[in-house]
Design a protein around this motif. Structure first.
Motif, PDB file in Angstrom:
ATOM      1  N   LYS A 140       0.833  -1.208   0.000  1.00  0.00           N
ATOM      2  CA  LYS A 140       0.000   0.000   0.000  1.00  0.00           C
ATOM      3  C   LYS A 140       0.868   1.258   0.000  1.00  0.00           C
ATOM      4  CE  LYS A 140      -3.802   2.153   2.553  1.00  0.00           C
ATOM      5  NZ  LYS A 140      -4.692   2.045   3.737  1.00  0.00           N
ATOM      6  N   THR A 141       1.916   1.226   0.815  1.00  0.00           N
ATOM      7  CA  THR A 141       2.825   2.375   0.882  1.00  0.00           C
ATOM      8  C   THR A 141       3.542   2.574  -0.446  1.00  0.00           C
ATOM      9  OG1 THR A 141       3.193   1.996   3.244  1.00  0.00           O
ATOM     10  CG2 THR A 141       4.819   3.344   2.095  1.00  0.00           C
ATOM     11  N   LYS A 142       3.976   1.477  -1.058  1.00  0.00           N
ATOM     12  CA  LYS A 142       4.656   1.571  -2.363  1.00  0.00           C
ATOM     13  C   LYS A 142       3.722   2.159  -3.415  1.00  0.00           C
ATOM     14  CE  LYS A 142       5.234  -1.954  -5.088  1.00  0.00           C
ATOM     15  NZ  LYS A 142       5.646  -3.236  -5.698  1.00  0.00           N
ATOM     16  N   ALA A 143       2.449   1.760  -3.376  1.00  0.00           N
ATOM     17  CA  ALA A 143       1.477   2.280  -4.341  1.00  0.00           C
ATOM     18  C   ALA A 143       1.293   3.788  -4.151  1.00  0.00           C
ATOM     19  CB  ALA A 143       0.153   1.552  -4.176  1.00  0.00           C
ATOM     20  N   ALA A 144       1.257   4.207  -2.892  1.00  0.00           N
ATOM     21  CA  ALA A 144       1.073   5.632  -2.606  1.00  0.00           C
ATOM     22  C   ALA A 144       2.283   6.442  -3.072  1.00  0.00           C
ATOM     23  CB  ALA A 144       0.850   5.827  -1.107  1.00  0.00           C
ATOM     24  N   ILE A 145       3.472   5.906  -2.807  1.00  0.00           N
ATOM     25  CA  ILE A 145       4.697   6.606  -3.223  1.00  0.00           C
ATOM     26  C   ILE A 145       4.796   6.626  -4.745  1.00  0.00           C
ATOM     27  CG2 ILE A 145       7.225   6.595  -3.147  1.00  0.00           C
ATOM     28  CD1 ILE A 145       7.007   5.255  -0.394  1.00  0.00           C
ATOM     29  N   THR A 146       4.402   5.527  -5.381  1.00  0.00           N
ATOM     30  CA  THR A 146       4.421   5.458  -6.853  1.00  0.00           C
ATOM     31  C   THR A 146       3.497   6.510  -7.444  1.00  0.00           C
ATOM     32  OG1 THR A 146       4.902   3.089  -6.797  1.00  0.00           O
ATOM     33  CG2 THR A 146       4.001   3.971  -8.842  1.00  0.00           C
ATOM     34  N   LYS A 147       2.362   6.687  -6.803  1.00  0.00           N
ATOM     35  CA  LYS A 147       1.423   7.722  -7.258  1.00  0.00           C
ATOM     36  C   LYS A 147       2.049   9.107  -7.134  1.00  0.00           C
ATOM     37  CE  LYS A 147      -3.326   9.300  -6.559  1.00  0.00           C
ATOM     38  NZ  LYS A 147      -4.577   9.123  -5.786  1.00  0.00           N
ATOM     39  N   GLN A 148       2.734   9.339  -6.020  1.00  0.00           N
ATOM     40  CA  GLN A 148       3.406  10.626  -5.831  1.00  0.00           C
ATOM     41  C   GLN A 148       4.535  10.803  -6.862  1.00  0.00           C
ATOM     42  OE1 GLN A 148       4.382   9.972  -1.622  1.00  0.00           O
ATOM     43  NE2 GLN A 148       3.179  11.801  -1.113  1.00  0.00           N
ATOM     44  N   LEU A 149       5.238   9.699  -7.135  1.00  0.00           N
ATOM     45  CA  LEU A 149       6.326   9.741  -8.106  1.00  0.00           C
ATOM     46  C   LEU A 149       5.792  10.088  -9.497  1.00  0.00           C
ATOM     47  CD1 LEU A 149       9.242   9.232  -9.048  1.00  0.00           C
ATOM     48  CD2 LEU A 149       8.656   6.790  -9.231  1.00  0.00           C
ATOM     49  N   ASN A 150       4.710   9.424  -9.888  1.00  0.00           N
ATOM     50  CA  ASN A 150       4.123   9.694 -11.201  1.00  0.00           C
ATOM     51  C   ASN A 150       3.706  11.155 -11.330  1.00  0.00           C
ATOM     52  OD1 ASN A 150       4.474   7.021 -11.931  1.00  0.00           O
ATOM     53  ND2 ASN A 150       2.393   6.406 -11.322  1.00  0.00           N
ATOM     54  N   SER A 151       3.116  11.661 -10.252  1.00  0.00           N
ATOM     55  CA  SER A 151       2.684  13.061 -10.258  1.00  0.00           C
ATOM     56  C   SER A 151       3.884  13.998 -10.378  1.00  0.00           C
ATOM     57  CB  SER A 151       1.896  13.368  -8.979  1.00  0.00           C
ATOM     58  OG  SER A 151       1.510  14.719  -8.933  1.00  0.00           O
ATOM     59  N   ALA A 152       4.949  13.660  -9.643  1.00  0.00           N
ATOM     60  CA  ALA A 152       6.153  14.501  -9.682  1.00  0.00           C
ATOM     61  C   ALA A 152       6.815  14.445 -11.055  1.00  0.00           C
ATOM     62  CB  ALA A 152       7.126  14.037  -8.600  1.00  0.00           C
ATOM     63  N   GLN A 153       6.810  13.248 -11.661  1.00  0.00           N
ATOM     64  CA  GLN A 153       7.429  13.103 -12.979  1.00  0.00           C
ATOM     65  C   GLN A 153       6.662  13.906 -14.039  1.00  0.00           C
ATOM     66  OE1 GLN A 153       7.485   8.809 -13.207  1.00  0.00           O
ATOM     67  NE2 GLN A 153       9.703   8.742 -12.809  1.00  0.00           N
ATOM     68  N   VAL A 154       5.350  13.925 -13.935  1.00  0.00           N
ATOM     69  CA  VAL A 154       4.542  14.727 -14.860  1.00  0.00           C
ATOM     70  C   VAL A 154       4.853  16.206 -14.665  1.00  0.00           C
ATOM     71  CG1 VAL A 154       2.192  15.478 -15.435  1.00  0.00           C
ATOM     72  CG2 VAL A 154       2.678  13.048 -15.045  1.00  0.00           C
ATOM     73  N   LYS A 155       4.917  16.602 -13.408  1.00  0.00           N
ATOM     74  CA  LYS A 155       5.224  17.994 -13.080  1.00  0.00           C
ATOM     75  C   LYS A 155       6.621  18.362 -13.568  1.00  0.00           C
ATOM     76  CE  LYS A 155       5.088  21.179  -9.143  1.00  0.00           C
ATOM     77  NZ  LYS A 155       4.868  21.301  -7.675  1.00  0.00           N
ATOM     78  N   LEU A 156       7.562  17.417 -13.437  1.00  0.00           N
ATOM     79  CA  LEU A 156       8.936  17.652 -13.890  1.00  0.00           C
ATOM     80  C   LEU A 156       8.989  17.800 -15.408  1.00  0.00           C
ATOM     81  CD1 LEU A 156      11.960  17.826 -13.224  1.00  0.00           C
ATOM     82  CD2 LEU A 156      12.059  15.309 -13.364  1.00  0.00           C
ATOM     83  N   LYS A 157       8.247  16.951 -16.069  1.00  0.00           N
ATOM     84  CA  LYS A 157       8.226  16.988 -17.545  1.00  0.00           C
ATOM     85  C   LYS A 157       7.691  18.339 -18.038  1.00  0.00           C
ATOM     86  CE  LYS A 157       6.531  14.428 -21.543  1.00  0.00           C
ATOM     87  NZ  LYS A 157       5.733  13.249 -21.992  1.00  0.00           N
ATOM     88  N   ILE A 158       6.633  18.813 -17.372  1.00  0.00           N
ATOM     89  CA  ILE A 158       6.045  20.103 -17.755  1.00  0.00           C
ATOM     90  C   ILE A 158       7.026  21.235 -17.470  1.00  0.00           C
ATOM     91  CG2 ILE A 158       4.224  21.744 -17.196  1.00  0.00           C
ATOM     92  CD1 ILE A 158       2.409  19.336 -16.616  1.00  0.00           C
ATOM     93  N   GLY A 159       7.675  21.132 -16.289  1.00  0.00           N
ATOM     94  CA  GLY A 159       8.642  22.173 -15.917  1.00  0.00           C
ATOM     95  C   GLY A 159       9.795  22.249 -16.870  1.00  0.00           C
ATOM     96  N   ARG A 160      10.334  21.111 -17.271  1.00  0.00           N
ATOM     97  CA  ARG A 160      11.461  21.091 -18.196  1.00  0.00           C
ATOM     98  C   ARG A 160      11.083  21.649 -19.579  1.00  0.00           C
ATOM     99  NH1 ARG A 160      14.058  15.178 -16.711  1.00  0.00           N
ATOM    100  NH2 ARG A 160      15.274  15.886 -14.893  1.00  0.00           N
ATOM    101  N   ALA A 161       9.810  21.438 -19.926  1.00  0.00           N
ATOM    102  CA  ALA A 161       9.356  21.914 -21.226  1.00  0.00           C
ATOM    103  C   ALA A 161       9.317  23.444 -21.288  1.00  0.00           C
ATOM    104  CB  ALA A 161       7.957  21.371 -21.546  1.00  0.00           C
ATOM    105  N   HIS A 162       9.258  24.113 -20.113  1.00  0.00           N
ATOM    106  CA  HIS A 162       9.171  25.559 -20.056  1.00  0.00           C
ATOM    107  C   HIS A 162      10.529  26.214 -19.765  1.00  0.00           C
ATOM    108  CE1 HIS A 162       4.889  24.558 -19.666  1.00  0.00           C
ATOM    109  NE2 HIS A 162       4.661  25.801 -20.143  1.00  0.00           N
ATOM    110  N   VAL A 163      11.533  25.381 -19.592  1.00  0.00           N
ATOM    111  CA  VAL A 163      12.852  25.974 -19.300  1.00  0.00           C
ATOM    112  C   VAL A 163      13.515  26.417 -20.595  1.00  0.00           C
ATOM    113  CG1 VAL A 163      15.149  25.527 -18.400  1.00  0.00           C
ATOM    114  CG2 VAL A 163      13.141  24.619 -17.218  1.00  0.00           C
TER     115      VAL A 163
END
Length: 233
Positions: free
Chosen positions: A210-233
């Motif tokens: 359960k904890t791994k699933a929650a962290i994976t969800k946070q990771l996916n969200s962060a990776q999406v946010k990172l991808k968007i951020g890099r696209a604007h740099v």
């Protein structure tokens, strides 16, 4: 200038999110390792339970067999003891009778005072013959009583030996049964402990997953946010 400031802000956010991604990935790796360890431990616990359960089933069969042998040995011992006690009582009574008969004979043989009721025509020779006949009669009674005692004593000794052997067999059967029952209790206790451990391991594994699933969800969200951020740099 405003655009430059915005770029700096985005770069800072990208850097922060990148660090978060690394942390999430590291946390997920720890959860994966824990999951693997728990999976192996759970498999071992299940195998241990299966082996112990089989041992318990086998020992229950052995206990049933030993229980039958124990009951039979106990019954045989009780019966043999009763026979031995009765034989001992009989031998004691025979001894008393033999002692009394022997004492009567010895008293008659030693005493010259044995008298018979005689008429006026009786002679000393006749009285002496009567005394000898009475002594012989008492000797036969004493000999018979001693012979009976010897036979009863022999029977009592044999019965006592049989009872001792039966008692030893009973005690051996009892010890074997008690040892198996004690072993069965140890296996039962092992089963309880291992099952409790398994339950705890499974609960911990569920938490890890359960904890791994929650962290994976946070990771996916962060990776999406990172991808968007890099696209604007």
């Amino acid at each position: 200038e405003e655009a430059a400031t915005q770029v700096v802000k985005i770069e800072a956010e990208v850097k922060q999110v990148t660090e978060q991604v690394k942390q999430f990935q590291a946390q997920i790796q720890e959860q994966v390792k824990s999951e693997e360890r728990l999976t192996v431990a759970i498999a071992a616990s299940k195998e241990e339970i299966a082996v112990a359960q089989k041992q318990y089933e086998n020992i229950r069969v052995e206990i049933d067999t030993l229980q039958v042998a124990y009951v039979e040995a106990k019954s045989a011992a009780n019966e043999a003891i009763q026979v031995a006690n009765a034989a001992a009582v009989q031998a004691a009574a025979s001894k008393d009778a033999a002692d009394a008969a022997t004492a009567a004979y010895q008293a008659a043989a030693k005493s010259g005072a044995l008298r018979v009721v005689s008429d006026s025509e009786s002679t000393p020779e006749g009285n002496l013959f009567a005394q000898g006949a009475e002594a012989n009669r008492l000797k036969k009674i004493a000999d018979a009583a001693v012979a009976k005692y010897n036979a009863d004593k022999k029977a009592a000794d044999k019965a006592a030996a049989t009872a001792a052997k039966a008692k030893a067999a009973y005690e051996k059967a009892q010890a074997a049964l008690e040892a198996k029952v004690a072993k069965a209790k140890l296996i039962q206790n092992k089963l309880r402990v291992t099952k409790a451990l398994l339950s705890k391991q499974q609960s911990t594994l569920a938490t890890v997953v359960k904890t791994k699933a929650a962290i994976t969800k946070q990771l996916n969200s962060a990776q999406v946010k990172l991808k968007i951020g890099r696209a604007h740099v």
